[in-house]
Write an enzyme that holds these catalytic residues in place. Structure first.
Site, mmCIF file in Angstrom:
data_model
loop_
_atom_site.group_PDB
_atom_site.id
_atom_site.type_symbol
_atom_site.label_atom_id
_atom_site.label_comp_id
_atom_site.label_asym_id
_atom_site.label_seq_id
_atom_site.Cartn_x
_atom_site.Cartn_y
_atom_site.Cartn_z
ATOM 1 N N ASP A 414 0.863 -1.182 0.000
ATOM 2 C CA ASP A 414 0.000 0.000 0.000
ATOM 3 C C ASP A 414 0.904 1.239 0.000
ATOM 4 O OD1 ASP A 414 -2.211 1.631 0.238
ATOM 5 O OD2 ASP A 414 -2.723 1.011 2.279
ATOM 6 N N GLU A 417 2.423 4.950 -4.098
ATOM 7 C CA GLU A 417 2.311 5.900 -5.218
ATOM 8 C C GLU A 417 3.636 6.590 -5.568
ATOM 9 O OE1 GLU A 417 -1.269 4.595 -3.793
ATOM 10 O OE2 GLU A 417 0.135 5.793 -2.617
ATOM 11 N N ASP A 497 -9.100 3.889 -1.263
ATOM 12 C CA ASP A 497 -9.881 4.263 -0.087
ATOM 13 C C ASP A 497 -11.221 4.878 -0.477
ATOM 14 O OD1 ASP A 497 -7.671 3.376 1.236
ATOM 15 O OD2 ASP A 497 -6.902 5.360 1.735
#
Length: 837
Positions: A414, A417, A497
């Site tokens: 996670d 990015e 999310d």
């Protein structure tokens, strides 16, 4: 002077062509602006245009993204002048013409032709001022709608006069219908009409903005797109075909076909931030058994670690992690732990100490370790661009390095990015510096959108390494939030999310369909919504929709109420159980579809126009779609619906999954619905293998018998396939699998070896199966049978070797279906079931 320039350019072309022969590329022209233009063939209908400065330091995305080597031996390049070339392949051609090459507005005009049609016209600026911000404009003369450019929480069809940002960002409470970048990017666009489909892949991992042009902006009224990257080179692939599936398979040829996931990963996943302790995990696991709800994977978020240091455990709350994992695995289930790319800067933490000593962190321009804030506090980020760093990171997954891990523990990555809490746009500084294994430097701005992809590569390698030395290497399961072209070779992804709101449920469908069109088939969204608390109706509807996500997981934020499936009341628990049971019953069909995706480069969920490309009224449909090639599904995604509209394509017969009732093709049909309604329809002409016994996990279903759903087309025929293997290892690559073809024609259902496009690396292994067929459900018979019999060399295990026997079978009519009971035909054997009228 121009004549001399042309002569010099031709000489340079000849010299450069000889130099480039070893890499199978043909140099088309060298421009006065100091840029070179290459064209390469990647199969008959795929041509690549690459424009880059003759000198300079430019990051080449293709080095790690492109899956297959180009084959330019069929390529014919004929240059009439130094500024005009025709590139011809067997089924496609490209005309490249330079314009105003001595001016500040110099550009190339590229016409891509396939199937006798000019399907893409591109204008590429090549003046000196454009070399640091590559751009092009593409128009599609034959197209009606444009699709692709994920990831955005928007509709499936791209909107005119909207600029879609491709820049991977951790966006808190991301908005719907916002074209700004979120977690992942695939710079691929599909243009479609009823006669033709074209794909464009602009392979550049810097920030990119793509403006969808108004049709009236083009002289011929064609839709188009203007692409502009922050830095890098123009590296564009043109793909032309008769339909979306052809273009999709070409795209998969370039960036890779999806890997074949292990069976357990197709089951139901239970997650929240965070299950607090060993006892909490065991209680949740027992709750599924107590309420008779199957599931396969239990997940642990960041709180399971020691101070958010990845590859560690909080030994106060999880004192014996190996025992916990083994307790879950004893029921055939798995566990997943999270491992983000930011590393806590704490002396004595082995990951930080090793990354520091080896120089494996991303650097600042001054050469120090890049630092920022994320969940652990002050952190640094692994430089996954460096292959040596990836190789080292992979060793962290070895069980003797990752204490408390076992072969039944898998990975969630996670925040990749990458997310940096105290930085502009909550991501890494564009001027941060990456180093290759050879020491070559590149700024982060060039490869930003690839960072998560490179992390996934390293994690995948780590799982393979942790499995090395075992009797058989296990297939990894990895979930990533950030992705780029090629990520489908290594991992599943989810849409990040989202919120416990009805519009987020509804928008999940076009988000996942867009990803699927862009060659990412193993995709899902958090069921129930990550933020906020879903009421019972929303939770039930989300699970009913989630059973048709390729990746099926429920997840929730730390501050939400607990929401295990049995916490919404008895009626809701029953409905959730029924929905999840449907998902598990369809695992043989879903696993077969994933195998076809892996072997052929197809996808799992498909917009209706993908399967019915000539029906223009389907081009924008996004709430009704195909789950594999044979099931039409239309999840109920709006609150309080009493009637639900289902769109049935005219190109097939359709049957209600539960009753066999034939639906009216080519219509928009409002069906009455209750909270128990899950709209599922089988496609006439298909055969779908299922397993109907409710078990605690997919591992408990391995030896269960099959129920075949046979849906007849207008000629009374149908076809389907079943693929099976050990569901876990790479032994299938050595021939350890069964691939069976199921066919119905003229009242005869047959099982034979399937013709397959998949070729194993070798055939040193075999696979045995004791699975048999216990039921056949037939939709669409025009009259009731008089007699049904099975003929096989092995019916019920009673026949002598090689001797065919016939067994008369019982059957009954249930609703609008004929149900044949207990043929007990072995799926590994050849057999026939014959219906007499």
């Amino acid at each position: 002077m121009i004549r001399l320039h042309n002569m010099c350019s031709l000489l340079l072309i000849a010299m450069a062509t000889m130099l480039m022969a070893s890499v199978h590329a043909a140099e088309v022209m060298i421009l006065p602006s100091g840029q070179t233009v290459f064209v390469t063939l990647y199969r008959d209908n795929i041509l690549r245009l690459k424009v880059q400065p003759t000198a300079g330091d430019f990051y080449r995305v293709t080095d790690v993204v492109v899956a297959d080597k180009e084959a330019a031996d069929k390529l014919k390049v004929s240059c009439a002048t130094a500024t005009s070339c025709l590139v011809e392949a067997a089924k496609a051609s490209m005309t490249v013409t330079g314009h105003d090459l001595d001016s500040d507005t110099a550009h190339l005009i590229v016409e891509y032709r396939t199937g006798g049609v000019v399907s893409t016209i591109s204008k590429v600026p090549v003046a000196p001022q454009f070399k640091d911000a590559p751009e092009l404009t593409t128009t599609f003369p034959t197209a009606k709608k444009l699709f692709g450019l994920p990831q955005h929480a928007m509709d499936l069809a791209l909107k005119e006069d909207v600029t879609y940002q491709l820049y991977n960002l951790d966006v808190f409470h991301y908005k719907l219908d916002d074209p700004g970048g979120i977690y992942g990017s695939i710079p691929f666009l599909m243009a479609h009409s009823s006669q033709h489909t074209t794909g464009v892949l602009f392979l550049n991992s810097a920030e990119m903005n793509v403006r969808i042009l108004k049709s009236q902006e083009e002289a011929n009224g064609a839709p188009g797109a203007h692409w502009k990257a922050e830095v890098g080179i123009v590296d564009v692939f043109f793909l032309g075909g008769a339909n979306p599936s052809q273009v999709h398979e070409m795209h998969a040829y370039i960036t890779g076909k999806a890997y074949l996931p292990p069976m357990f990963s197709l089951g139901y996943h239970q997650c929240r931030w965070n299950y607090r302790s060993t006892d909490d995990c065991l209680d949740v696991d027992a709750g599924f058994d107590q309420h008779n709800i199957p599931y396969d994977v239990l997940w642990l978020d960041i709180e399971h670690t020691d101070g958010k240091k990845y590859f560690t455990w909080d030994l106060h709350n999880f004192p014996e992690p190996t025992k916990l994992i083994n307790s879950i695995a004893a029921k055939g289930r798995k566990m997943v732990t999270i491992k983000d790319p930011h590393i806590k800067r704490e002396n004595g933490y082995h990951v930080h100490d090793e990354a520091t000593s080896k120089g494996f962190y991303v650097k600042t321009e001054s050469g120090s370790d890049y630092e920022g804030h994320c969940w652990p506090g002050t952190s640094s980020w692994i430089d996954f661009h460096n292959k040596d760093a990836r190789d080292w990171y992979a060793t962290l997954f070895k069980h003797d390095r990752y204490g408390g891990s076992t072969p039944d523990l898998y990975t969630w990555i996670d925040m990749n990015e990458p997310s940096v809490f105290n930085s502009h746009q909550v991501t890494m500084d564009r001027n941060a510096v990456h180093r290759s294994a050879s020491g070559k430097q590149v700024k982060h701005r060039y490869l930003h959108n690839m960072y998560g992809y490179l992390h996934t590569m390293a994690a995948f390698q780590g799982h393979l390494l942790s499995s090395a030395g075992a009797a058989a290497v296990k297939r990894p399961f990895i979930l990533t939030r950030s992705f780029f072209s090629g990520s489908q070779r290594y991992s599943a992804m989810w849409t990040g999310d989202n919120m416990a709101k009805w519009d987020h449920l509804e928008k999940s469908l076009p988000m996942l369909l867009s990803l699927s069109l862009a060659n990412y088939p193993f995709v899902g969204a958090d069921c129930g919504g990550f933020f906020f608390n879903p009421e019972a109706e929303l939770m039930v509807r989300w699970i009913q929709a989630g059973i048709f996500y390729p990746f099926f997981r429920a997840h929730a934020h730390l501050e939400t109420k607990r929401r295990e499936p049995w916490l919404f009341g008895e009626d809701s628990t029953s409905r959730i159980r029924a929905a999840i049971a449907i998902r598990y019953s369809m695992l043989p069909y879903l696993y077969t579809t994933f195998f076809q995706t892996h072997a052929l480069g197809t996808t799992v969920i498909r917009p209706l126009f993908y399967e019915f490309p000539a029906e223009e009224n389907l081009f924008s449909e996004q709430n009704t779609y195909m789950f594999g090639p044979s099931l039409l599904v239309s999840p109920i995604v709006r609150e309080g619906e009493a009637f639900h509209m289902v769109r049935f394509p005219s190109g097939a017969f359709w049957y209600d999954w539960f009753t066999g009732k034939k639906m009216e093709s080519g219509t928009d049909t409002n069906i009455a619905v209750t909270m128990d309604t899950i709209p599922i329809y089988t496609r006439g002409g298909s055969i779908i293998p299922t397993k109907q016994r409710l078990r605690r996990s997919s591992a408990a279903m391995v030896h269960d018998p099959l129920t075949l759903y046979v849906s007849l087309d207008e000629r009374g025929n149908s076809y389907g396939e079943l693929y099976t293997d050990d569901e876990d290892t790479y032994n299938f690559e050595s021939g350890a699998f069964l691939h069976r073809a199921l066919s119905f024609s003229a009242g005869r259902l047959t099982c034979r070896a399937a013709p397959t496009a998949y070729t194993p690396k070798d055939r040193t292994k075999t696979f045995q199966s004791d699975v048999y067929v216990e039921r056949v459900v037939i939709f669409g018979l025009s009259k009731e049978p008089r007699r049904i019999a099975a003929t096989s060399a092995n019916v019920g295990g009673n026949a002598a070797d090689g001797v065919a026997t016939a067994t008369e079978l019982t059957w009954s009519k249930v609703h609008d279906a004929i149900v044949v009971r207990q043929p007990k035909t072995q799926i590994a054997a050849d057999w026939d079931i014959v219906i007499e009228f």
